[in-house]
Design an enzyme around this catalytic site. Structure first.
Site, PDB file in Angstrom:
ATOM      1  N   ASP A 185       0.836  -1.200   0.000  1.00 51.20           N
ATOM      2  CA  ASP A 185       0.000   0.000   0.000  1.00 51.20           C
ATOM      3  C   ASP A 185       0.874   1.255   0.000  1.00 51.20           C
ATOM      4  O   ASP A 185       2.090   1.185  -0.117  1.00 51.20           O
ATOM      5  CB  ASP A 185      -0.922  -0.066   1.220  1.00 51.20           C
ATOM      6  CG  ASP A 185      -2.173   0.786   1.087  1.00 51.20           C
ATOM      7  OD1 ASP A 185      -2.419   1.331  -0.001  1.00 51.20           O
ATOM      8  OD2 ASP A 185      -2.913   0.894   2.085  1.00 51.20           O
ATOM      9  N   GLU A 237      -0.954   7.020  -7.639  1.00 47.30           N
ATOM     10  CA  GLU A 237      -2.020   7.905  -7.168  1.00 47.30           C
ATOM     11  C   GLU A 237      -1.842   9.302  -7.737  1.00 47.30           C
ATOM     12  O   GLU A 237      -0.754   9.874  -7.674  1.00 47.30           O
ATOM     13  CB  GLU A 237      -2.044   7.981  -5.639  1.00 47.30           C
ATOM     14  CG  GLU A 237      -3.182   8.856  -5.109  1.00 47.30           C
ATOM     15  CD  GLU A 237      -3.364   8.767  -3.601  1.00 47.30           C
ATOM     16  OE1 GLU A 237      -3.687   9.795  -2.994  1.00 47.30           O
ATOM     17  OE2 GLU A 237      -3.173   7.666  -3.041  1.00 47.30           O
ATOM     18  N   HIS A 274      -9.461   8.824   3.848  1.00 46.51           N
ATOM     19  CA  HIS A 274      -9.071   7.702   4.701  1.00 46.51           C
ATOM     20  C   HIS A 274      -9.693   7.859   6.084  1.00 46.51           C
ATOM     21  O   HIS A 274      -9.911   8.972   6.564  1.00 46.51           O
ATOM     22  CB  HIS A 274      -7.548   7.643   4.868  1.00 46.51           C
ATOM     23  CG  HIS A 274      -6.833   7.136   3.658  1.00 46.51           C
ATOM     24  ND1 HIS A 274      -5.730   7.757   3.132  1.00 46.51           N
ATOM     25  CD2 HIS A 274      -7.067   6.055   2.866  1.00 46.51           C
ATOM     26  CE1 HIS A 274      -5.312   7.080   2.079  1.00 46.51           C
ATOM     27  NE2 HIS A 274      -6.100   6.054   1.897  1.00 46.51           N
ATOM     28  N   GLY A 275      -9.922   6.736   6.729  1.00 41.72           N
ATOM     29  CA  GLY A 275     -10.416   6.776   8.097  1.00 41.72           C
ATOM     30  C   GLY A 275     -11.929   6.712   8.153  1.00 41.72           C
ATOM     31  O   GLY A 275     -12.593   6.248   7.234  1.00 41.72           O
ATOM     32  N   VAL A 297      -9.655  -1.734   1.719  1.00 39.91           N
ATOM     33  CA  VAL A 297     -10.470  -1.886   2.927  1.00 39.91           C
ATOM     34  C   VAL A 297      -9.517  -2.031   4.108  1.00 39.91           C
ATOM     35  O   VAL A 297      -8.747  -2.988   4.172  1.00 39.91           O
ATOM     36  CB  VAL A 297     -11.397  -3.118   2.834  1.00 39.91           C
ATOM     37  CG1 VAL A 297     -12.272  -3.213   4.084  1.00 39.91           C
ATOM     38  CG2 VAL A 297     -12.255  -3.068   1.576  1.00 39.91           C
ATOM     39  N   THR A 355      -9.974   0.461   7.501  1.00 40.21           N
ATOM     40  CA  THR A 355     -10.635   0.941   8.717  1.00 40.21           C
ATOM     41  C   THR A 355     -11.739  -0.008   9.174  1.00 40.21           C
ATOM     42  O   THR A 355     -11.836  -0.348  10.365  1.00 40.21           O
ATOM     43  CB  THR A 355     -11.213   2.346   8.486  1.00 40.21           C
ATOM     44  OG1 THR A 355     -10.149   3.233   8.118  1.00 40.21           O
ATOM     45  CG2 THR A 355     -11.893   2.871   9.733  1.00 40.21           C
TER      46      THR A 355
END
Length: 345
Positions: free
Chosen positions: A95, A161, A212-213, A275, A277
């Site tokens: 990641d 990204e 994120h989160g 996937v 969190t």
């Protein structure tokens, strides 16, 4: 099945885009989380992706080592061993890796796979992510060009990204602002720099409001239509027919997303959804329940000796693994990859 070969991984992604489904990419940090992810894929009859972040890999190496490459290699070898016992395909990925960690994470891992390929073996990992979202896009893509060359030589897919995913993950933070939305110009620059597969296969983490989160629905505006526009712009640039989908997209920061938003993103070429969190919570929730329910056994209270059966880590880690497995199964259903393992056809 053994870990997905480069050919099987490519076929997994091809079928996913062609049939508008995606694979969950589950962040893992330990043998327990790897076991949970693989069993979740198998229970769903789905192939899947297991990935290790820089922080997750360092954690896996232990407090006495604290080395990202060591942890990633150890987790990868464990995953290779366990995946071979299941009837589905598992691809291995790393990641987010920002610029300051390339030389201590992705590049050494690429070198390991290059040496394996040179001896006739498959690469240790199927793909690696380069996260250049914190730097100007021209510099980001220049580094991506260099990495893509090395990745292709080692039969590895590169994830790139463009734009910024908001929130924070393993120390990689992105502000919540207009940069959360990739622009048409960014898509054109990506095609100019990386091509459409002729220089090596890549996945594109374009941003469309992702964070994120944990966040409540409505706090951040997801715009999957940006992905549709990206495909349209790229197809025009490449003189491809209308409706073509040159990009293989990755959906980051999807926790709390509405099912309808996920389904729309799948139509526009998302083939991988991270996937983390949600599976972290699924793993931890039964552990906390176990501790509260058995507090007088896991603790030695008032001179008592506690209860070995409930403070044995296996007693609660089995519950954690089972709970996370259920969440992985749910992700496979949400992403429509359940029952579609390449191994079954």
């Amino acid at each position: 099945m053994p870990i997905a070969t480069p050919e099987i991984y490519a076929e997994m992604l091809r079928r996913a885009k062609e049939n508008s489904y995606a694979f969950p990419a589950i962040n893992c940090t330990s043998s327990e989380t790897v076991n949970a992810a693989i069993k979740g894929f198998a229970d769903a009859g789905s192939d899947g992706i297991i990935q290790f972040s820089t922080g997750g890999a360092e954690f896996a190496s232990g407090l006495g080592v604290k080395d990202m490459v060591t942890g990633a290699v150890a987790l990868a070898k464990f995953t290779h061993t366990i995946a071979a016992k299941y009837p589905i395909n598992v691809a291995l990925h790393t990641d987010h890796c920002p610029k300051d960690k390339l030389d201590s994470y992705v590049r050494p891992l690429l070198a390991i796979s290059a040496r394996r390929v040179a001896t006739g073996k498959d690469p240790l990992f199927g793909s690696h992510m380069w996260d250049g979202s914190a730097i100007p896009i021209d510099e980001n893509l220049a580094i991506a060009q260099d990495l893509l060359k090395d990745a292709a030589a080692a039969k590895i897919i590169l994830e790139v990204e463009i734009g910024v995913v908001g929130g924070e993950e393993d120390g990689v933070a992105g502000e919540i602002n207009e940069k959360l939305y990739t622009t048409p110009k960014d898509f054109v620059k990506t095609i100019d720099a990386l091509g459409a597969g002729e220089h090596g296969k890549y996945l594109l983490a374009a941003t469309f409001g992702n964070v994120h989160g944990v966040y409540k629905p409505g706090n951040v505006k997801l715009r999957p239509d940006i992905l549709a526009e990206g495909q349209k712009v790229a197809a025009a640039k490449l003189s491809q027919s209308e409706g073509s989908k040159p990009f293989d997209f990755v959906f980051h920061g999807g926790s709390g997303s509405e099912k309808s938003e996920i389904e729309e993103a799948l139509r526009y070429g998302v083939v991988k959804m991270n996937v983390d969190t949600d599976t972290q919570y699924a793993f931890t929730r039964p552990v906390s329940g176990h501790m509260f329910t058995n507090y007088d056994g896991v603790l030695k209270v008032d001179g008592d000796v506690g209860n070995k059966k409930v403070y044995d880590p296996r007693s609660y880690l089995k519950k954690a693994e089972a709970s996370m497995t259920e969440r992985v199964l749910e992700a496979c259903n949400d992403l429509r990859c359940a029952g579609k393992s390449v191994a079954a056809s």
